[in-house]
Design a protein around this motif. Sequence first.
Motif, mmCIF file in Angstrom:
data_model
loop_
_atom_site.group_PDB
_atom_site.id
_atom_site.type_symbol
_atom_site.label_atom_id
_atom_site.label_comp_id
_atom_site.label_asym_id
_atom_site.label_seq_id
_atom_site.Cartn_x
_atom_site.Cartn_y
_atom_site.Cartn_z
ATOM 1 N N TYR A 50 5.877 1.933 4.340
ATOM 2 C CA TYR A 50 6.019 2.628 2.902
ATOM 3 C C TYR A 50 7.439 2.645 2.510
ATOM 4 C CZ TYR A 50 1.138 3.730 2.518
ATOM 5 O OH TYR A 50 -0.439 3.559 2.219
ATOM 6 N N ALA A 51 8.416 2.674 3.318
ATOM 7 C CA ALA A 51 9.784 2.625 2.961
ATOM 8 C C ALA A 51 10.306 1.526 2.411
ATOM 9 C CB ALA A 51 10.822 2.651 4.320
ATOM 10 N N TYR A 52 9.423 0.424 2.342
ATOM 11 C CA TYR A 52 9.628 -0.884 1.611
ATOM 12 C C TYR A 52 8.837 -1.110 0.312
ATOM 13 C CZ TYR A 52 12.071 -2.175 5.860
ATOM 14 O OH TYR A 52 12.812 -2.499 7.122
ATOM 15 N N PHE A 53 8.012 -0.107 -0.002
ATOM 16 C CA PHE A 53 7.202 -0.107 -1.100
ATOM 17 C C PHE A 53 7.939 -0.163 -2.450
ATOM 18 C CE2 PHE A 53 5.244 2.039 -4.506
ATOM 19 C CZ PHE A 53 3.904 1.254 -4.791
ATOM 20 N N ILE A 54 7.484 -1.120 -3.125
ATOM 21 C CA ILE A 54 8.294 -1.151 -4.604
ATOM 22 C C ILE A 54 7.364 -1.185 -5.654
ATOM 23 C CG2 ILE A 54 10.187 -2.450 -3.677
ATOM 24 C CD1 ILE A 54 8.984 -4.884 -4.843
ATOM 25 N N PRO A 55 7.649 -0.522 -6.824
ATOM 26 C CA PRO A 55 6.832 -0.339 -7.791
ATOM 27 C C PRO A 55 5.802 -1.463 -8.251
ATOM 28 C CG PRO A 55 8.591 0.815 -8.220
ATOM 29 C CD PRO A 55 9.029 -0.093 -7.203
ATOM 30 N N TYR A 56 4.567 -1.799 -8.512
ATOM 31 C CA TYR A 56 3.624 -2.578 -8.866
ATOM 32 C C TYR A 56 3.129 -2.007 -10.042
ATOM 33 C CZ TYR A 56 3.500 -4.627 -4.029
ATOM 34 O OH TYR A 56 3.832 -5.521 -3.026
ATOM 35 N N PRO A 57 2.820 -3.081 -11.038
ATOM 36 C CA PRO A 57 1.855 -2.448 -12.296
ATOM 37 C C PRO A 57 0.615 -1.816 -11.816
ATOM 38 C CG PRO A 57 2.826 -4.962 -12.425
ATOM 39 C CD PRO A 57 3.117 -4.346 -10.935
ATOM 40 N N ILE A 58 0.362 -0.864 -12.569
ATOM 41 C CA ILE A 58 -0.738 -0.321 -12.130
ATOM 42 C C ILE A 58 -2.314 -1.317 -12.063
ATOM 43 C CG2 ILE A 58 -1.470 0.451 -14.642
ATOM 44 C CD1 ILE A 58 -1.960 2.540 -11.028
ATOM 45 N N GLU A 59 -2.391 -2.150 -13.006
ATOM 46 C CA GLU A 59 -3.329 -3.056 -13.152
ATOM 47 C C GLU A 59 -3.579 -3.767 -11.768
ATOM 48 O OE1 GLU A 59 -0.883 -3.002 -15.147
ATOM 49 O OE2 GLU A 59 -1.840 -2.394 -16.858
ATOM 50 N N GLN A 60 -2.434 -4.179 -10.968
ATOM 51 C CA GLN A 60 -2.624 -4.763 -9.899
ATOM 52 C C GLN A 60 -3.108 -3.848 -8.675
ATOM 53 O OE1 GLN A 60 0.749 -7.152 -8.656
ATOM 54 N NE2 GLN A 60 1.150 -7.679 -10.660
ATOM 55 N N GLU B 24 0.179 -0.554 0.021
ATOM 56 C CA GLU B 24 0.013 0.020 0.095
ATOM 57 C C GLU B 24 0.659 1.257 0.196
ATOM 58 O OE1 GLU B 24 -2.326 -0.382 0.671
ATOM 59 O OE2 GLU B 24 -3.317 -0.748 0.875
ATOM 60 N N GLY B 25 0.561 -1.850 -1.116
ATOM 61 C CA GLY B 25 1.185 -0.898 -0.739
ATOM 62 C C GLY B 25 1.910 0.275 -0.329
ATOM 63 N N ALA B 26 3.247 -0.489 0.595
ATOM 64 C CA ALA B 26 3.914 0.669 0.448
ATOM 65 C C ALA B 26 3.072 1.705 -0.060
ATOM 66 C CB ALA B 26 5.025 -0.529 0.649
ATOM 67 N N GLY B 27 4.798 3.009 -0.602
ATOM 68 C CA GLY B 27 4.830 3.510 0.461
ATOM 69 C C GLY B 27 6.213 4.312 1.407
ATOM 70 N N PHE C 221 7.090 -7.290 -0.918
ATOM 71 C CA PHE C 221 8.547 -7.140 -0.711
ATOM 72 C C PHE C 221 8.934 -8.742 -1.019
ATOM 73 C CE2 PHE C 221 12.598 -6.314 1.676
ATOM 74 C CZ PHE C 221 13.024 -5.615 0.972
ATOM 75 N N MET C 222 9.563 -9.455 -0.007
ATOM 76 C CA MET C 222 10.290 -11.087 -0.117
ATOM 77 C C MET C 222 9.107 -11.795 -0.724
ATOM 78 S SD MET C 222 13.358 -10.271 0.033
ATOM 79 C CE MET C 222 13.966 -11.943 -0.199
ATOM 80 N N LEU D 26 8.274 11.135 -5.014
ATOM 81 C CA LEU D 26 6.884 11.082 -3.972
ATOM 82 C C LEU D 26 6.655 9.683 -3.949
ATOM 83 C CD1 LEU D 26 5.367 14.125 -5.750
ATOM 84 C CD2 LEU D 26 6.392 14.149 -3.179
ATOM 85 N N GLY D 27 6.583 8.970 -4.983
ATOM 86 C CA GLY D 27 6.408 7.321 -5.092
ATOM 87 C C GLY D 27 6.941 6.414 -4.044
ATOM 88 N N LEU D 28 8.263 6.815 -3.796
ATOM 89 C CA LEU D 28 9.027 5.809 -3.034
ATOM 90 C C LEU D 28 9.322 6.731 -1.663
ATOM 91 C CD1 LEU D 28 11.509 4.353 -5.666
ATOM 92 C CD2 LEU D 28 9.456 3.463 -4.736
ATOM 93 N N SER D 29 8.578 7.711 -1.572
ATOM 94 C CA SER D 29 8.857 8.495 -0.370
ATOM 95 C C SER D 29 10.245 8.893 0.152
ATOM 96 C CB SER D 29 8.113 7.634 1.005
ATOM 97 O OG SER D 29 6.974 7.312 0.578
ATOM 98 N N VAL D 30 11.014 9.542 -1.015
ATOM 99 C CA VAL D 30 12.353 9.928 -0.668
ATOM 100 C C VAL D 30 12.475 11.295 -1.217
ATOM 101 C CG1 VAL D 30 13.107 7.582 -0.743
ATOM 102 C CG2 VAL D 30 13.303 8.944 -2.742
ATOM 103 N N SER D 31 13.606 11.818 -0.677
ATOM 104 C CA SER D 31 14.094 13.228 -1.393
ATOM 105 C C SER D 31 14.087 13.277 -3.011
ATOM 106 C CB SER D 31 15.099 13.926 -0.586
ATOM 107 O OG SER D 31 16.198 13.180 -0.922
ATOM 108 N N ALA D 32 13.952 14.297 -3.577
ATOM 109 C CA ALA D 32 14.385 14.301 -4.913
ATOM 110 C C ALA D 32 15.601 14.021 -5.332
ATOM 111 C CB ALA D 32 13.964 15.802 -5.472
ATOM 112 N N ILE D 33 16.482 14.519 -4.532
ATOM 113 C CA ILE D 33 18.089 14.343 -4.852
ATOM 114 C C ILE D 33 18.339 12.734 -4.638
ATOM 115 C CG2 ILE D 33 18.863 14.710 -2.455
ATOM 116 C CD1 ILE D 33 21.189 16.230 -3.896
#
Length: 251
Positions: free
Chosen positions: A192-202, A7-10, A241-242, A58-65
């Motif tokens: 959410y710090a562990y969120f990894i990209p998912y296909p949008i359909e899922q 949620e996800g992550a995050g 994740f795993m 924004l999607g991975l909840s980190v700074s732009a740099i």
Amino acid sequence: MTTDLAEGAGSSPIGAAALSGFDRRSAIDAVRLRIGMAISLGLLKPGERLPDQHEVALGLSVSAITARRALASLAEQGVLVRRRGRAGGTFVADEPPLEVLRELTASPAESQQVHRLVDRRLLFECAVTHYAAVHVTAAQLEELEQLTAEMAASTNWSDYHQADERFHQLVAAASGLGTAVEAYNETLAELYAYFIPYPIEQLHRSNRDHMALVAALQAGDAAAAVEVSRRHVDILHRTMFMGLAAAAPPG
């Protein structure tokens, strides 16, 4: 719920506490791992275009740099490809080097950390959902419906993840549980710090749970709302994740 998934992550940039499960990796290496895992697991396909750097951050909840440096590093190693021009952007390489992807793997300790966080979130989620069914306001219900519509209209994992985070934070706020909401939000941010990209359909399929939750909240049915949340978070044990490599996609 993607991190929710999912949620996800995050949420705020990953701090030392959130990175503790990443074996003290730097924020840049944590992003590299999350994108690399998504590619290895087939969640990001060869040739697929990533959102722009700002949206990745924004999607991975980190700074732009942090996002920029992580993407640049993966491009230098041939995992990603950057193209200029109107149709340019950052893409998954057609043949990402397997030796690099093999290095971008998580340890058993990281997997255990994820599942401990899922368990903690499960307890929090059931509590805030129960009280949200009792205390939610008409204005909050309207905003929750708008967020489910926003997730349904999302075209990439970054946009979805941002709306997903706001959705869960609003459910927690609707509970009226005071400072306990802060503890919930902290756990959500860690997961959410562990969120990894998912296909949008899922992710769109996962959004059906959000819709069912809003319907239960509208009906004031605490038991139904809690059961939706319980099922929704419990699926993270099998998908996040795993668990992704051997599990069914998030539903």
